[in-house]
Design a protein around this motif. Structure first.
Motif, mmCIF file in Angstrom:
data_model
loop_
_atom_site.group_PDB
_atom_site.id
_atom_site.type_symbol
_atom_site.label_atom_id
_atom_site.label_comp_id
_atom_site.label_asym_id
_atom_site.label_seq_id
_atom_site.Cartn_x
_atom_site.Cartn_y
_atom_site.Cartn_z
ATOM 1 N N UNK A 8 0.724 -1.031 0.148
ATOM 2 C CA UNK A 8 -0.040 -0.183 0.230
ATOM 3 C C UNK A 8 0.958 1.296 -0.021
ATOM 4 N N UNK A 9 0.417 2.246 -0.798
ATOM 5 C CA UNK A 9 1.247 3.545 -0.699
ATOM 6 C C UNK A 9 0.386 4.724 -0.435
ATOM 7 N N UNK A 10 0.789 5.639 -0.142
ATOM 8 C CA UNK A 10 0.311 7.061 0.409
ATOM 9 C C UNK A 10 1.028 8.161 -0.188
ATOM 10 N N UNK A 11 0.383 9.054 -0.975
ATOM 11 C CA UNK A 11 0.767 10.001 -1.429
ATOM 12 C C UNK A 11 -0.133 10.917 -2.365
ATOM 13 N N UNK A 12 0.176 11.691 -3.142
ATOM 14 C CA UNK A 12 -0.729 12.411 -3.807
ATOM 15 C C UNK A 12 -1.328 11.734 -4.944
ATOM 16 N N UNK A 13 -2.611 12.164 -5.234
ATOM 17 C CA UNK A 13 -3.329 11.049 -6.577
ATOM 18 C C UNK A 13 -2.452 11.247 -7.635
ATOM 19 N N UNK A 14 -2.434 9.811 -8.156
ATOM 20 C CA UNK A 14 -1.552 9.529 -9.664
ATOM 21 C C UNK A 14 -2.174 8.462 -10.327
ATOM 22 N N UNK A 15 -2.233 8.431 -11.846
ATOM 23 C CA UNK A 15 -2.878 7.488 -12.326
ATOM 24 C C UNK A 15 -2.018 6.152 -12.140
ATOM 25 N N UNK A 16 -2.498 4.895 -12.611
ATOM 26 C CA UNK A 16 -1.815 3.726 -12.379
ATOM 27 C C UNK A 16 -0.898 3.735 -13.613
ATOM 28 N N UNK A 17 0.284 2.948 -13.495
ATOM 29 C CA UNK A 17 1.369 3.149 -14.305
ATOM 30 C C UNK A 17 2.317 4.414 -14.084
ATOM 31 N N UNK A 18 2.133 5.083 -13.229
ATOM 32 C CA UNK A 18 2.992 6.171 -12.924
ATOM 33 C C UNK A 18 4.092 5.642 -12.131
ATOM 34 N N UNK A 19 5.134 6.407 -12.475
ATOM 35 C CA UNK A 19 6.466 6.026 -11.355
ATOM 36 C C UNK A 19 6.446 6.947 -10.449
ATOM 37 N N UNK A 20 6.700 6.242 -9.170
ATOM 38 C CA UNK A 20 6.637 6.900 -7.871
ATOM 39 C C UNK A 20 8.090 6.813 -7.080
ATOM 40 N N UNK A 21 8.595 7.216 -6.428
ATOM 41 C CA UNK A 21 9.621 7.011 -5.654
ATOM 42 C C UNK A 21 9.215 7.080 -4.148
ATOM 43 N N UNK A 22 9.759 5.907 -3.337
ATOM 44 C CA UNK A 22 9.294 5.771 -2.063
ATOM 45 C C UNK A 22 10.099 6.951 -1.066
ATOM 46 N N UNK A 23 9.545 7.767 -0.404
ATOM 47 C CA UNK A 23 10.486 8.658 0.389
ATOM 48 C C UNK A 23 10.439 8.211 1.847
ATOM 49 N N UNK A 24 9.200 7.506 2.234
ATOM 50 C CA UNK A 24 9.280 7.030 3.741
ATOM 51 C C UNK A 24 8.431 5.704 3.989
ATOM 52 N N UNK A 25 8.850 4.907 5.009
ATOM 53 C CA UNK A 25 8.071 3.917 5.138
ATOM 54 C C UNK A 25 7.365 3.835 6.804
ATOM 55 N N UNK A 26 6.020 3.808 6.918
ATOM 56 C CA UNK A 26 5.155 3.828 7.927
ATOM 57 C C UNK A 26 4.604 2.598 8.239
ATOM 58 N N UNK A 27 5.314 1.635 8.772
ATOM 59 C CA UNK A 27 4.851 0.325 9.003
ATOM 60 C C UNK A 27 4.648 -0.456 7.764
ATOM 61 N N UNK A 28 3.476 -0.988 7.306
ATOM 62 C CA UNK A 28 3.339 -1.477 6.263
ATOM 63 C C UNK A 28 2.839 -0.627 5.076
ATOM 64 N N UNK A 29 3.110 0.739 5.149
ATOM 65 C CA UNK A 29 2.386 1.516 4.164
ATOM 66 C C UNK A 29 3.750 2.462 3.588
ATOM 67 N N UNK A 30 3.739 2.672 2.605
ATOM 68 C CA UNK A 30 4.898 3.389 2.050
ATOM 69 C C UNK A 30 4.328 4.804 1.547
ATOM 70 N N UNK A 31 5.275 5.897 1.896
ATOM 71 C CA UNK A 31 4.699 7.208 1.473
ATOM 72 C C UNK A 31 5.500 7.400 0.153
ATOM 73 N N UNK A 32 4.997 8.021 -0.735
ATOM 74 C CA UNK A 32 5.509 8.167 -2.143
ATOM 75 C C UNK A 32 5.298 9.434 -2.724
ATOM 76 N N UNK A 33 6.253 9.770 -3.575
ATOM 77 C CA UNK A 33 6.095 11.108 -4.323
ATOM 78 C C UNK A 33 6.393 10.685 -5.841
ATOM 79 N N UNK A 34 5.986 11.535 -6.857
ATOM 80 C CA UNK A 34 6.078 11.277 -8.168
ATOM 81 C C UNK A 34 7.476 11.269 -8.562
ATOM 82 N N UNK A 35 8.104 10.163 -9.364
ATOM 83 C CA UNK A 35 9.342 10.122 -9.653
ATOM 84 C C UNK A 35 9.924 11.253 -10.800
#
Length: 147
Positions: free
Chosen positions: A120-147
């Motif tokens: 599971x990822x959390x971040x700004x809305x983005x369409x499927x197939x988008x490239x995202x970079x993981x910026x932090x890990x909160x337990x079982x959820x990854x925080x992402x931002x557009x790559x």
């Protein structure tokens, strides 16, 4: 009781130390080990220094209390030296990597596939197939931002 302790003398500490170390072997937790080593040290020193049972008890207390900060210093140093720093912290190993969104991020939540696992990822809305970079890990959820 005091007469019995005096009769055994130095051997009390050696026997108690061996028992405490044996208890540590049966139920490891690295606590009884230090008490056992403190008792063994008092026993060995009692062969050299003829001191009263009160002084022996005081020495045991001092050695046992001194063992706690010693173990914390040694134990924390050993924990940092490993060839697998992210063992049991798998999410943290993903920070900085770039992945493709499997499901879009909608209302701040989406998913990415990492090898055979879906995260599971959390971040700004983005369409499927988008490239995202993981910026932090909160337990079982990854925080992402557009790559």
């Amino acid at each position: 009781m005091v007469e019995t302790l005096n009769a055994l003398g130095t051997w009390n500490w050696l026997i108690a130390g061996l028992i405490l170390v044996g208890v540590e072997l049966l139920a490891p937790g690295v606590f009884m080990l230090w008490l056992g080593l403190a008792a063994l040290l008092v026993g060995v020193l009692s062969f050299v220094v003829p001191w009263s049972w009160q002084a022996q008890l005081l020495a045991f207390s001092v050695f046992a209390l001194a063992a706690v900060p010693l173990w914390r210093r040694v134990g924390s140093r050993r924990a940092a030296d490993t060839d697998q720093p992210f063992l049991n912290r798998r999410a943290e190993a993903l920070v900085g990597r770039v992945f493709t969104l499997e499901r879009p991020i909608v209302d701040g939540s989406g998913t990415v596939r990492v090898d055979d696992t879906v995260w599971r990822v959390a971040g700004h809305d983005a369409p499927a197939g988008s490239q995202v970079r993981v910026v932090a890990a909160d337990g079982g959820r990854l925080r992402v931002e557009p790559a």
